[in-house]
Design an enzyme around this catalytic site. Sequence first.
Site, PDB file in Angstrom:
ATOM      1  N   GLU A 110      -7.244  18.707  -5.726  1.00  0.00           N
ATOM      2  CA  GLU A 110      -6.104  19.409  -6.154  1.00  0.00           C
ATOM      3  C   GLU A 110      -4.468  18.797  -5.560  1.00  0.00           C
ATOM      4  O   GLU A 110      -4.937  17.836  -4.433  1.00  0.00           O
ATOM      5  CB  GLU A 110      -6.049  20.803  -5.129  1.00  0.00           C
ATOM      6  CG  GLU A 110      -7.460  21.712  -5.560  1.00  0.00           C
ATOM      7  CD  GLU A 110      -7.739  22.742  -3.796  1.00  0.00           C
ATOM      8  OE1 GLU A 110      -7.198  22.856  -3.548  1.00  0.00           O
ATOM      9  OE2 GLU A 110      -8.677  23.150  -4.241  1.00  0.00           O
ATOM     10  N   LYS A 112      -1.926  18.277  -3.641  1.00  0.00           N
ATOM     11  CA  LYS A 112      -1.438  18.484  -1.815  1.00  0.00           C
ATOM     12  C   LYS A 112      -0.228  18.936  -1.728  1.00  0.00           C
ATOM     13  O   LYS A 112       0.551  17.758  -1.763  1.00  0.00           O
ATOM     14  CB  LYS A 112      -2.019  17.582  -0.605  1.00  0.00           C
ATOM     15  CG  LYS A 112      -2.103  17.819   0.836  1.00  0.00           C
ATOM     16  CD  LYS A 112      -2.399  16.167   1.470  1.00  0.00           C
ATOM     17  CE  LYS A 112      -2.364  16.602   2.773  1.00  0.00           C
ATOM     18  NZ  LYS A 112      -1.324  17.047   3.563  1.00  0.00           N
ATOM     19  N   ASP A 114       3.263  19.630   0.215  1.00  0.00           N
ATOM     20  CA  ASP A 114       3.591  19.609   0.971  1.00  0.00           C
ATOM     21  C   ASP A 114       5.067  20.806   1.383  1.00  0.00           C
ATOM     22  O   ASP A 114       6.209  20.438   1.311  1.00  0.00           O
ATOM     23  CB  ASP A 114       4.736  18.215   1.242  1.00  0.00           C
ATOM     24  CG  ASP A 114       4.462  18.023   2.427  1.00  0.00           C
ATOM     25  OD1 ASP A 114       4.250  17.808   3.138  1.00  0.00           O
ATOM     26  OD2 ASP A 114       5.892  16.542   2.292  1.00  0.00           O
ATOM     27  N   TYR A 221      -4.700  27.790  -2.440  1.00  0.00           N
ATOM     28  CA  TYR A 221      -6.015  27.502  -2.856  1.00  0.00           C
ATOM     29  C   TYR A 221      -7.080  27.041  -1.577  1.00  0.00           C
ATOM     30  O   TYR A 221      -7.697  26.836  -2.132  1.00  0.00           O
ATOM     31  CB  TYR A 221      -5.608  26.223  -2.557  1.00  0.00           C
ATOM     32  CG  TYR A 221      -4.459  25.684  -1.281  1.00  0.00           C
ATOM     33  CD1 TYR A 221      -5.680  26.128   0.087  1.00  0.00           C
ATOM     34  CD2 TYR A 221      -3.685  24.830  -1.332  1.00  0.00           C
ATOM     35  CE1 TYR A 221      -4.701  24.975   1.095  1.00  0.00           C
ATOM     36  CE2 TYR A 221      -2.409  25.324   0.221  1.00  0.00           C
ATOM     37  CZ  TYR A 221      -2.903  24.989   1.239  1.00  0.00           C
ATOM     38  OH  TYR A 221      -2.634  25.247   2.203  1.00  0.00           O
ATOM     39  N   LYS A 308      -3.307  10.471   0.818  1.00  0.00           N
ATOM     40  CA  LYS A 308      -2.148   9.706   0.367  1.00  0.00           C
ATOM     41  C   LYS A 308      -0.995   9.449  -0.105  1.00  0.00           C
ATOM     42  O   LYS A 308      -1.912   8.723  -0.078  1.00  0.00           O
ATOM     43  CB  LYS A 308      -1.696  10.100   2.014  1.00  0.00           C
ATOM     44  CG  LYS A 308      -2.039  11.229   3.637  1.00  0.00           C
ATOM     45  CD  LYS A 308      -0.718  12.020   3.585  1.00  0.00           C
ATOM     46  CE  LYS A 308      -0.848  13.579   4.300  1.00  0.00           C
ATOM     47  NZ  LYS A 308      -0.615  13.260   5.591  1.00  0.00           N
ATOM     48  N   CYS A 402      36.270   6.398  16.688  1.00  0.00           N
ATOM     49  CA  CYS A 402      36.844   6.728  15.642  1.00  0.00           C
ATOM     50  C   CYS A 402      37.600   5.808  14.819  1.00  0.00           C
ATOM     51  O   CYS A 402      38.390   5.358  15.114  1.00  0.00           O
ATOM     52  CB  CYS A 402      37.842   8.531  15.715  1.00  0.00           C
ATOM     53  SG  CYS A 402      37.549   8.865  13.868  1.00  0.00           S
ATOM     54  N   CYS A 405      40.624   7.680  13.520  1.00  0.00           N
ATOM     55  CA  CYS A 405      41.829   7.586  14.640  1.00  0.00           C
ATOM     56  C   CYS A 405      42.183   6.941  15.584  1.00  0.00           C
ATOM     57  O   CYS A 405      42.314   6.711  16.177  1.00  0.00           O
ATOM     58  CB  CYS A 405      42.168   9.192  14.297  1.00  0.00           C
ATOM     59  SG  CYS A 405      40.978  10.174  15.710  1.00  0.00           S
ATOM     60  N   CYS A 420      34.356  12.674  17.067  1.00  0.00           N
ATOM     61  CA  CYS A 420      35.447  12.486  17.249  1.00  0.00           C
ATOM     62  C   CYS A 420      36.055  13.700  17.516  1.00  0.00           C
ATOM     63  O   CYS A 420      36.047  14.913  17.004  1.00  0.00           O
ATOM     64  CB  CYS A 420      36.346  11.742  15.946  1.00  0.00           C
ATOM     65  SG  CYS A 420      37.719  12.025  16.015  1.00  0.00           S
ATOM     66  N   CYS A 426      42.833  13.788  13.478  1.00  0.00           N
ATOM     67  CA  CYS A 426      41.957  12.449  13.017  1.00  0.00           C
ATOM     68  C   CYS A 426      42.011  13.601  11.213  1.00  0.00           C
ATOM     69  O   CYS A 426      41.526  14.384  11.634  1.00  0.00           O
ATOM     70  CB  CYS A 426      40.825  12.685  13.539  1.00  0.00           C
ATOM     71  SG  CYS A 426      39.718  11.654  13.146  1.00  0.00           S
TER      72      CYS A 426
HETATM   73  P1  AMP Z   1      -2.214  17.656   7.525  1.00  0.00           P
HETATM   74  O1  AMP Z   1      -1.530  18.611   8.278  1.00  0.00           O
HETATM   75  O2  AMP Z   1      -1.999  16.331   6.919  1.00  0.00           O
HETATM   76  O3  AMP Z   1      -3.990  18.023   8.191  1.00  0.00           O
HETATM   77  O4  AMP Z   1      -3.083  18.174   6.085  1.00  0.00           O
HETATM   78  C1  AMP Z   1      -3.469  19.347   6.678  1.00  0.00           C
HETATM   79  C2  AMP Z   1      -2.615  20.335   5.098  1.00  0.00           C
HETATM   80  O5  AMP Z   1      -2.063  20.245   4.146  1.00  0.00           O
HETATM   81  C3  AMP Z   1      -3.389  21.952   5.268  1.00  0.00           C
HETATM   82  O6  AMP Z   1      -3.776  22.166   6.289  1.00  0.00           O
HETATM   83  C4  AMP Z   1      -2.349  22.454   4.176  1.00  0.00           C
HETATM   84  O7  AMP Z   1      -1.913  22.886   4.918  1.00  0.00           O
HETATM   85  C5  AMP Z   1      -1.765  21.181   3.500  1.00  0.00           C
HETATM   86  N1  AMP Z   1      -2.800  21.636   2.135  1.00  0.00           N
HETATM   87  C6  AMP Z   1      -1.408  21.151   1.071  1.00  0.00           C
HETATM   88  N2  AMP Z   1      -2.199  21.655  -0.318  1.00  0.00           N
HETATM   89  C7  AMP Z   1      -3.115  21.684   0.473  1.00  0.00           C
HETATM   90  C8  AMP Z   1      -5.174  22.435  -0.219  1.00  0.00           C
HETATM   91  N3  AMP Z   1      -4.640  21.596  -1.612  1.00  0.00           N
HETATM   92  N4  AMP Z   1      -5.900  22.080  -0.028  1.00  0.00           N
HETATM   93  C9  AMP Z   1      -6.314  22.123   0.948  1.00  0.00           C
HETATM   94  N5  AMP Z   1      -4.636  22.218   2.219  1.00  0.00           N
HETATM   95  C10 AMP Z   1      -3.889  21.441   1.311  1.00  0.00           C
HETATM   96 ZN    ZN Z   2      38.838  10.630  14.528  1.00  0.00          ZN
END
Ligand code: AMP
Ligand code: ZN
Length: 664
Positions: A110, A112, A114, A221, A308, A402, A405, A420, A426
């Site tokens: 899957e 990951k 962010d 997920y 990663k 600055c 000015c 500033c 300014c």
């Molecule tokens: P980390 O924060 O680096 O320890 O990564 C773990 C976190 O990745 C988990 O707590 C989830 O919030 C996140 N995450 C994002 N996508 C997924 C996914 N497909 N499966 C599991 N965790 C995920």
């Molecule tokens: Zn200034």
Amino acid sequence: MNIEQKINQLRDELRQHNYNYYVLDSPTITDYEFDILLKELQELEANHPEFHDANSPTLRVGGEITKNFQTIVHEHRMYSLDNSYSKEDLLDWETRIKKLVDGDIQYICELKYDGASISLTYENGSLLRAVTRGDGFQGDDVTANVKTIKSVPLKLKGDYPPKFDIRGEIVLPWEGFNKMNEERVEIGEEPYRNPRNTASGSLKLQDSAEVAKRPLLCLLYNLAGNKLPVETQLSSLEKAREWGFRVPTEAKLSNSIEEVLDYINYWDVHRHDLPYETDGVVIKVNNLHYQEELGYTAKAPRWAMAYKFKAEQVSTKLNSISYQVGRTGAITPVANLEPVELAGTTVKRASLHNADQIEKLDIRVGDQVYVEKGGEIIPKIIAVDLNKRPANSEPTKYITQCPECETGLVRKEGEAQHYCPNYNGCQPQIIGRIQHFISRKAMDIEGLGGETVALLVNEGLIHNYSDLYELTKEQVIPLERMAEKSADNLIKGINLSKQIPFERVLYALGIRYVGETVAKKLVKHYKSIDVLALATEDDLVNVDEIGEKIAESVLEFFSSEQNRIIIERLRNFGVQLEISAEKLANQTEKLKGSTFVVSGVFETISRNELKKLIEDNGGKVASSISSKTSYIVAGENMGPSKRAKATTLNIPIISEQEFLKMIS
Ligand code: AMP
Ligand code: ZN
């Protein structure tokens, strides 16, 4: 069909449309048609509070305020993930797994995502609670905020289990993130750094109506619970999708680590085409029985591994550092780089953020530096290649004056940015402040643009926003690109702005941290600029949602002699510095300290008018009866359950006439 059936039918219909739009991405009606249905439901619900449902689609707009987020212990712990960075890491992981389970292993890959992790609890198909990950054992209850995210189903469909948790990630797609940042810059705030932090910050906002405005998305997920009707991770994703969740479609089954690597390599390139951010791949053992056998280490499941992505990086030379001055006086150091290709664009500049950052990296002009485009839109410098540092290199001395000015810079305790302080002298601050003053959401002066403002200041025709009102056509005509007609329009636009209501004027003044919403709150409370100018810090922080930071900034603004002169000038020119007499005449404090619940249908006024009357007279309107309710204003058809509750809690029920007498 009776009213209750009608309400339920509308709720079902709206739920389906939300699902089509936010989960399937394929709406079947127009936004306009949706709004009509929603309004119809809102009206029915308003008139029939006895059919209240905490999971109605109308509650998506938010409004609930959370002052303190309650701590909730997760019934099933939320683990973190172990990280891997190479093929070898993954093969090692496979070897460890194969020692613990017998049989063929299939993996599911899957992306990951962010964002901010979230755990949703459902009971009998309704969303019960939404809790942040916190430390994995316990997190914060952010239900009111999460309910406003339209891709989170409030009610499920199909054969869902009676009780379970589902885990996922709340993300802020790029498009919405960029739009929010444009608006931030408009009010003189630093843009948000990245979508991830903005998403998790959003979950902790106190006003859920603010959260509702943010285009957040909830991707799910993982299921957690006892005796769930699934055998594999893949089927649990499919099931969750059937129940109404937004489950990303990128997940893929793999039979070997080789196939896992194909998936990783594919997404390492194609992730840039996704509407939201991903920082890697999560590989999970597909068979849930195997998962159970493998179990957990102290911090992470043994059956899953994160991989990663490497952020894209290049090395280039730092040619110089320049310093920009924003409208609020904030200084931002900028790295001017030897142009270089990175992730499909040519990079010439990178933000250095502040003095601490420069010191931390020990970055010097002439250095060869590594530039990275990670989760942030603006590329950043992550390190210096010390091997290539020229022998005569000198440490960077942060500016003390600055660049525009020459005023000595200041840095407030606890703040990373230098400022500033030359507020009135300014140039970029003066220009920026006037540009903000005339902007669309502020004084909305037609016929005057940002560039003309800069010209007017540079020509010495204006020095602050109050000078705008003294400009004459004759002064303006000689300016570049001005003609008789455009000069006329400009003067006309300026004059028209005298009618802009006080709350927008207050926003236009450009007091730091006073955005549109805060301006409205202040105006509602203080009603005129003179009263506001006299407020003490204690006064200010007692106003709903005004914190110390805002209070201090307001005090600072009014403590300036120059600002007071400018305000006097605005007053003399006829700019609105208090709420209009008409609005004021209708406002009293008669109901101060009382909370009302409105229920039923009324004879002489509508429910909305009634609520407005309560607020205009200093009272508060609540949606449900509690021990804090002072009165219930009851019209016809007040629901029996409300009546019963009022009686138990001993809360007086008054009629429409009795209420009107209270305020007459
Ligand atoms: P980390 O924060 O680096 O320890 O990564 C773990 C976190 O990745 C988990 O707590 C989830 O919030 C996140 N995450 C994002 N996508 C997924 C996914 N497909 N499966 C599991 N965790 C995920
Ligand atoms: Zn200034």
